[in-house]
Design an enzyme around this catalytic site. Structure first.
Site, PDB file in Angstrom:
ATOM      1  N   GLY A 184      -9.540  -7.923  -7.693  1.00  0.00           N
ATOM      2  CA  GLY A 184      -8.224  -7.127  -8.206  1.00  0.00           C
ATOM      3  C   GLY A 184      -8.420  -5.797  -7.743  1.00  0.00           C
ATOM      4  CE  LYS A 202      -2.588   8.144  -4.560  1.00  0.00           C
ATOM      5  NZ  LYS A 202      -3.766   7.144  -4.698  1.00  0.00           N
TER       6      LYS A 202
END
Ligand code: NDP
Ligand code: HSE
Length: 438
Positions: A184, A202
């Protein structure tokens, strides 16, 4: 009067934010003013990890962004087109906006901020870069008196996790990626992360704030980590480097009063000397290094993603807006000070006496070279409930033997009582060092 918010999205970050806002004890008192009015999702049938009163969750996101009662819209649905549409509609309806969406801001920031300025509302984006790390607000405020020369960092947790594991285990990119997806840490579709696109979004945002100009996202060079092999990582190691996916924005032109600077803005795998502050940022962590004049270097480090960390950043934006709205509500009374700038403390905190604190200790004893000294020390510590993690006789200082002890967590008062008794032993010459262990 409370401040009403509508949240779009109840996934990882949305649920984390709701949880933080509902569990507000011990946080900034202004958070108690926040009232969650509506929460928008795609599917009403999904099980949710947070409990909200019946009727709050809806699939009608238009109704949320146009609701006249709502002051702040928190956009946490992700994606680009629908998010852009909803943010613009919220602004057109006079709402302040909080978003964690770097993809939409890096591509449509110009349109969104122009609309916000015209409508007289704020768009806040602390969570869009570095997850829980406060870096947007510092760049906008505390650092903005500096002439910034460089902003560079590790701003993508997934790729840093992959590179760190390749480095520590000698594994290949494909093997680590597959494992990271199973655990995950990497998304099912990891393209935006591994190709460097997420980091490029970003750094476009960071560069814009640091250098005071808009950045065309299409001009940000990005190269991902797919081509980084374990052989490269091994050579880097031998040469005294680690390989990191760095997002870099640097000033290329001298500071000028009449023009915006020329910049280099890029993302690519980079050989970083092992002594560089960014070299030791491992796993899913992020760090951003800012270099400016006259400040020098500062580095922001922390969790770059995750429900709680990102909720912290989202909620800090909500808090700033609540403070702004409350000070406007109070502008005709004498309590019009900005609640985030003014001191609101009234009560003293209780400070626990140091003797009651639990800590680990390191102590160094100089003892006469007699038999049974270590045993006596151990017995005395045991008498006062001091558990020892290690006891080592390290050698001699002249005629005296040197014994070093590290304890487990112990109440400081009990440890000191044991030492007082140990000092009386004939075999003990002195205790030259006594330090706390973190
Ligand atoms: P999730 O996929 O976990 O959650 C998205 C939520 O939005 C879900 O509740 C989903 O509804 C809802 N949603 C999505 N599309 C629509 C739509 N068209 N209409 C209505 N509801 C919709 O995303 P995350 O929480 O992980 O991310 C949210 C934002 O935060 C993104 O912009 C992401 O880049 C950013 N971010 C995420 C971080 C993280 O750690 N996850 C870190 C920093 C930023 P439903 O639940 O019904 O499917
Ligand atoms: N996918 C992003 C990362 C999530 O891995 O850093 C945080 O923006």
């Amino acid at each position: 009067m409370g401040i009403k918010i509508g949240i779009l999205g109840l996934g990882t970050v949305g649920a984390g934010t709701v949880q933080l806002l509902l569990d507000n004890v011990g946080r900034h008192p202004l958070l108690k003013e926040v009232e969650i009015c509506r929460v928008g999702v795609k599917s009403l049938d999904k099980p949710r990890t947070v409990e909200l009163p019946v009727g709050i969750i809806t699939t009608d996101l238009e109704a949320i962004v146009t609701d006249p009662q709502i002051d702040i819209i928190v956009e946490l649905i992700g994606g680009i087109d629908r998010a852009r549409e909803l943010i613009l509609k919220a602004i057109a309806n006079g709402k302040h906006v909080v978003t964690a969406n770097k993809a939409v801001i890096s591509r449509f920031g110009a349109e969104i901020f122009t609309a916000a300025n015209q409508a007289g509302v704020y768009v806040m984006l602390e969570a869009a870069v570095g997850g829980g790390i406060p870096v947007i607000q510092p760049l906008k405020q505390s650092l903005s008196v500096n002439r910034i020369n460089t902003v560079m960092g590790i701003v993508n947790g997934t790729t840093n996790y992959i590179l760190t594991r390749m480095q520590t285990e000698g594994s290949s990119f494909d093997d680590v990626l597959a494992d990271a997806q199973q655990l995950g840490y990497a998304e099912a579709d990891p393209t935006a992360d591994v190709e460097g696109w997420d980091a490029a979004d970003k750094i476009a945002i960071l560069a814009s704030l640091a250098f005071g100009g808009r950045i065309n996202r299409d001009e940000v060079f990005s190269e991902g980590i797919r081509q980084v092999s374990k052989t490269d990582i091994s050579y880097a190691d031998k040469l005294g480097f680690v390989i990191k996916l760095l997002a870099i924005a640097k000033r290329c032109s001298p500071v000028s009063p009449s023009s915006t600077p020329t910049l280099s803005v890029r993302v690519h795998p980079t050989f970083v000397p092992k002594t560089h502050p960014l070299a030791s940022i491992n796993g899913v962590y992020n760090a951003i290094l800012v270099e400016g004049e006259p400040l020098g270097q500062v580095m922001f480090f922390g969790p770059g993603a995750g429900a709680g960390a990102t909720a912290s950043a989202v909620s800090s934006d909500i808090l700033n807006l609540v403070a702004h709205l409350k000070s406007r509500q109070n502008s005709d009374t004498n309590s019009h000070l900005d609640p985030l700038l003014a001191c609101s403390h009234q009560d003293y905190c209780q400070i626990a006496p140091v003797s009651e604190l639990e800590a680990r200790f390191y102590a160094r004893f100089l003892t006469r070279d007699q038999s049974g000294v270590i045993g006596k020390l151990g017995t005395c510590f045991g008498k006062y409930g001091v558990s020892l993690e290690s006891v080592v006789q390290t050698g001699f200082q002249g005629e005296l033997a040197e014994i070093v002890v590290v304890t487990h967590d112990v109440q400081e008062g009990k440890f000191k009582q044991a030492l007082d008794e140990i000092r009386t032993f004939e075999a003990i010459h002195s205790i030259p060092s006594l330090l706390r262990v973190i």
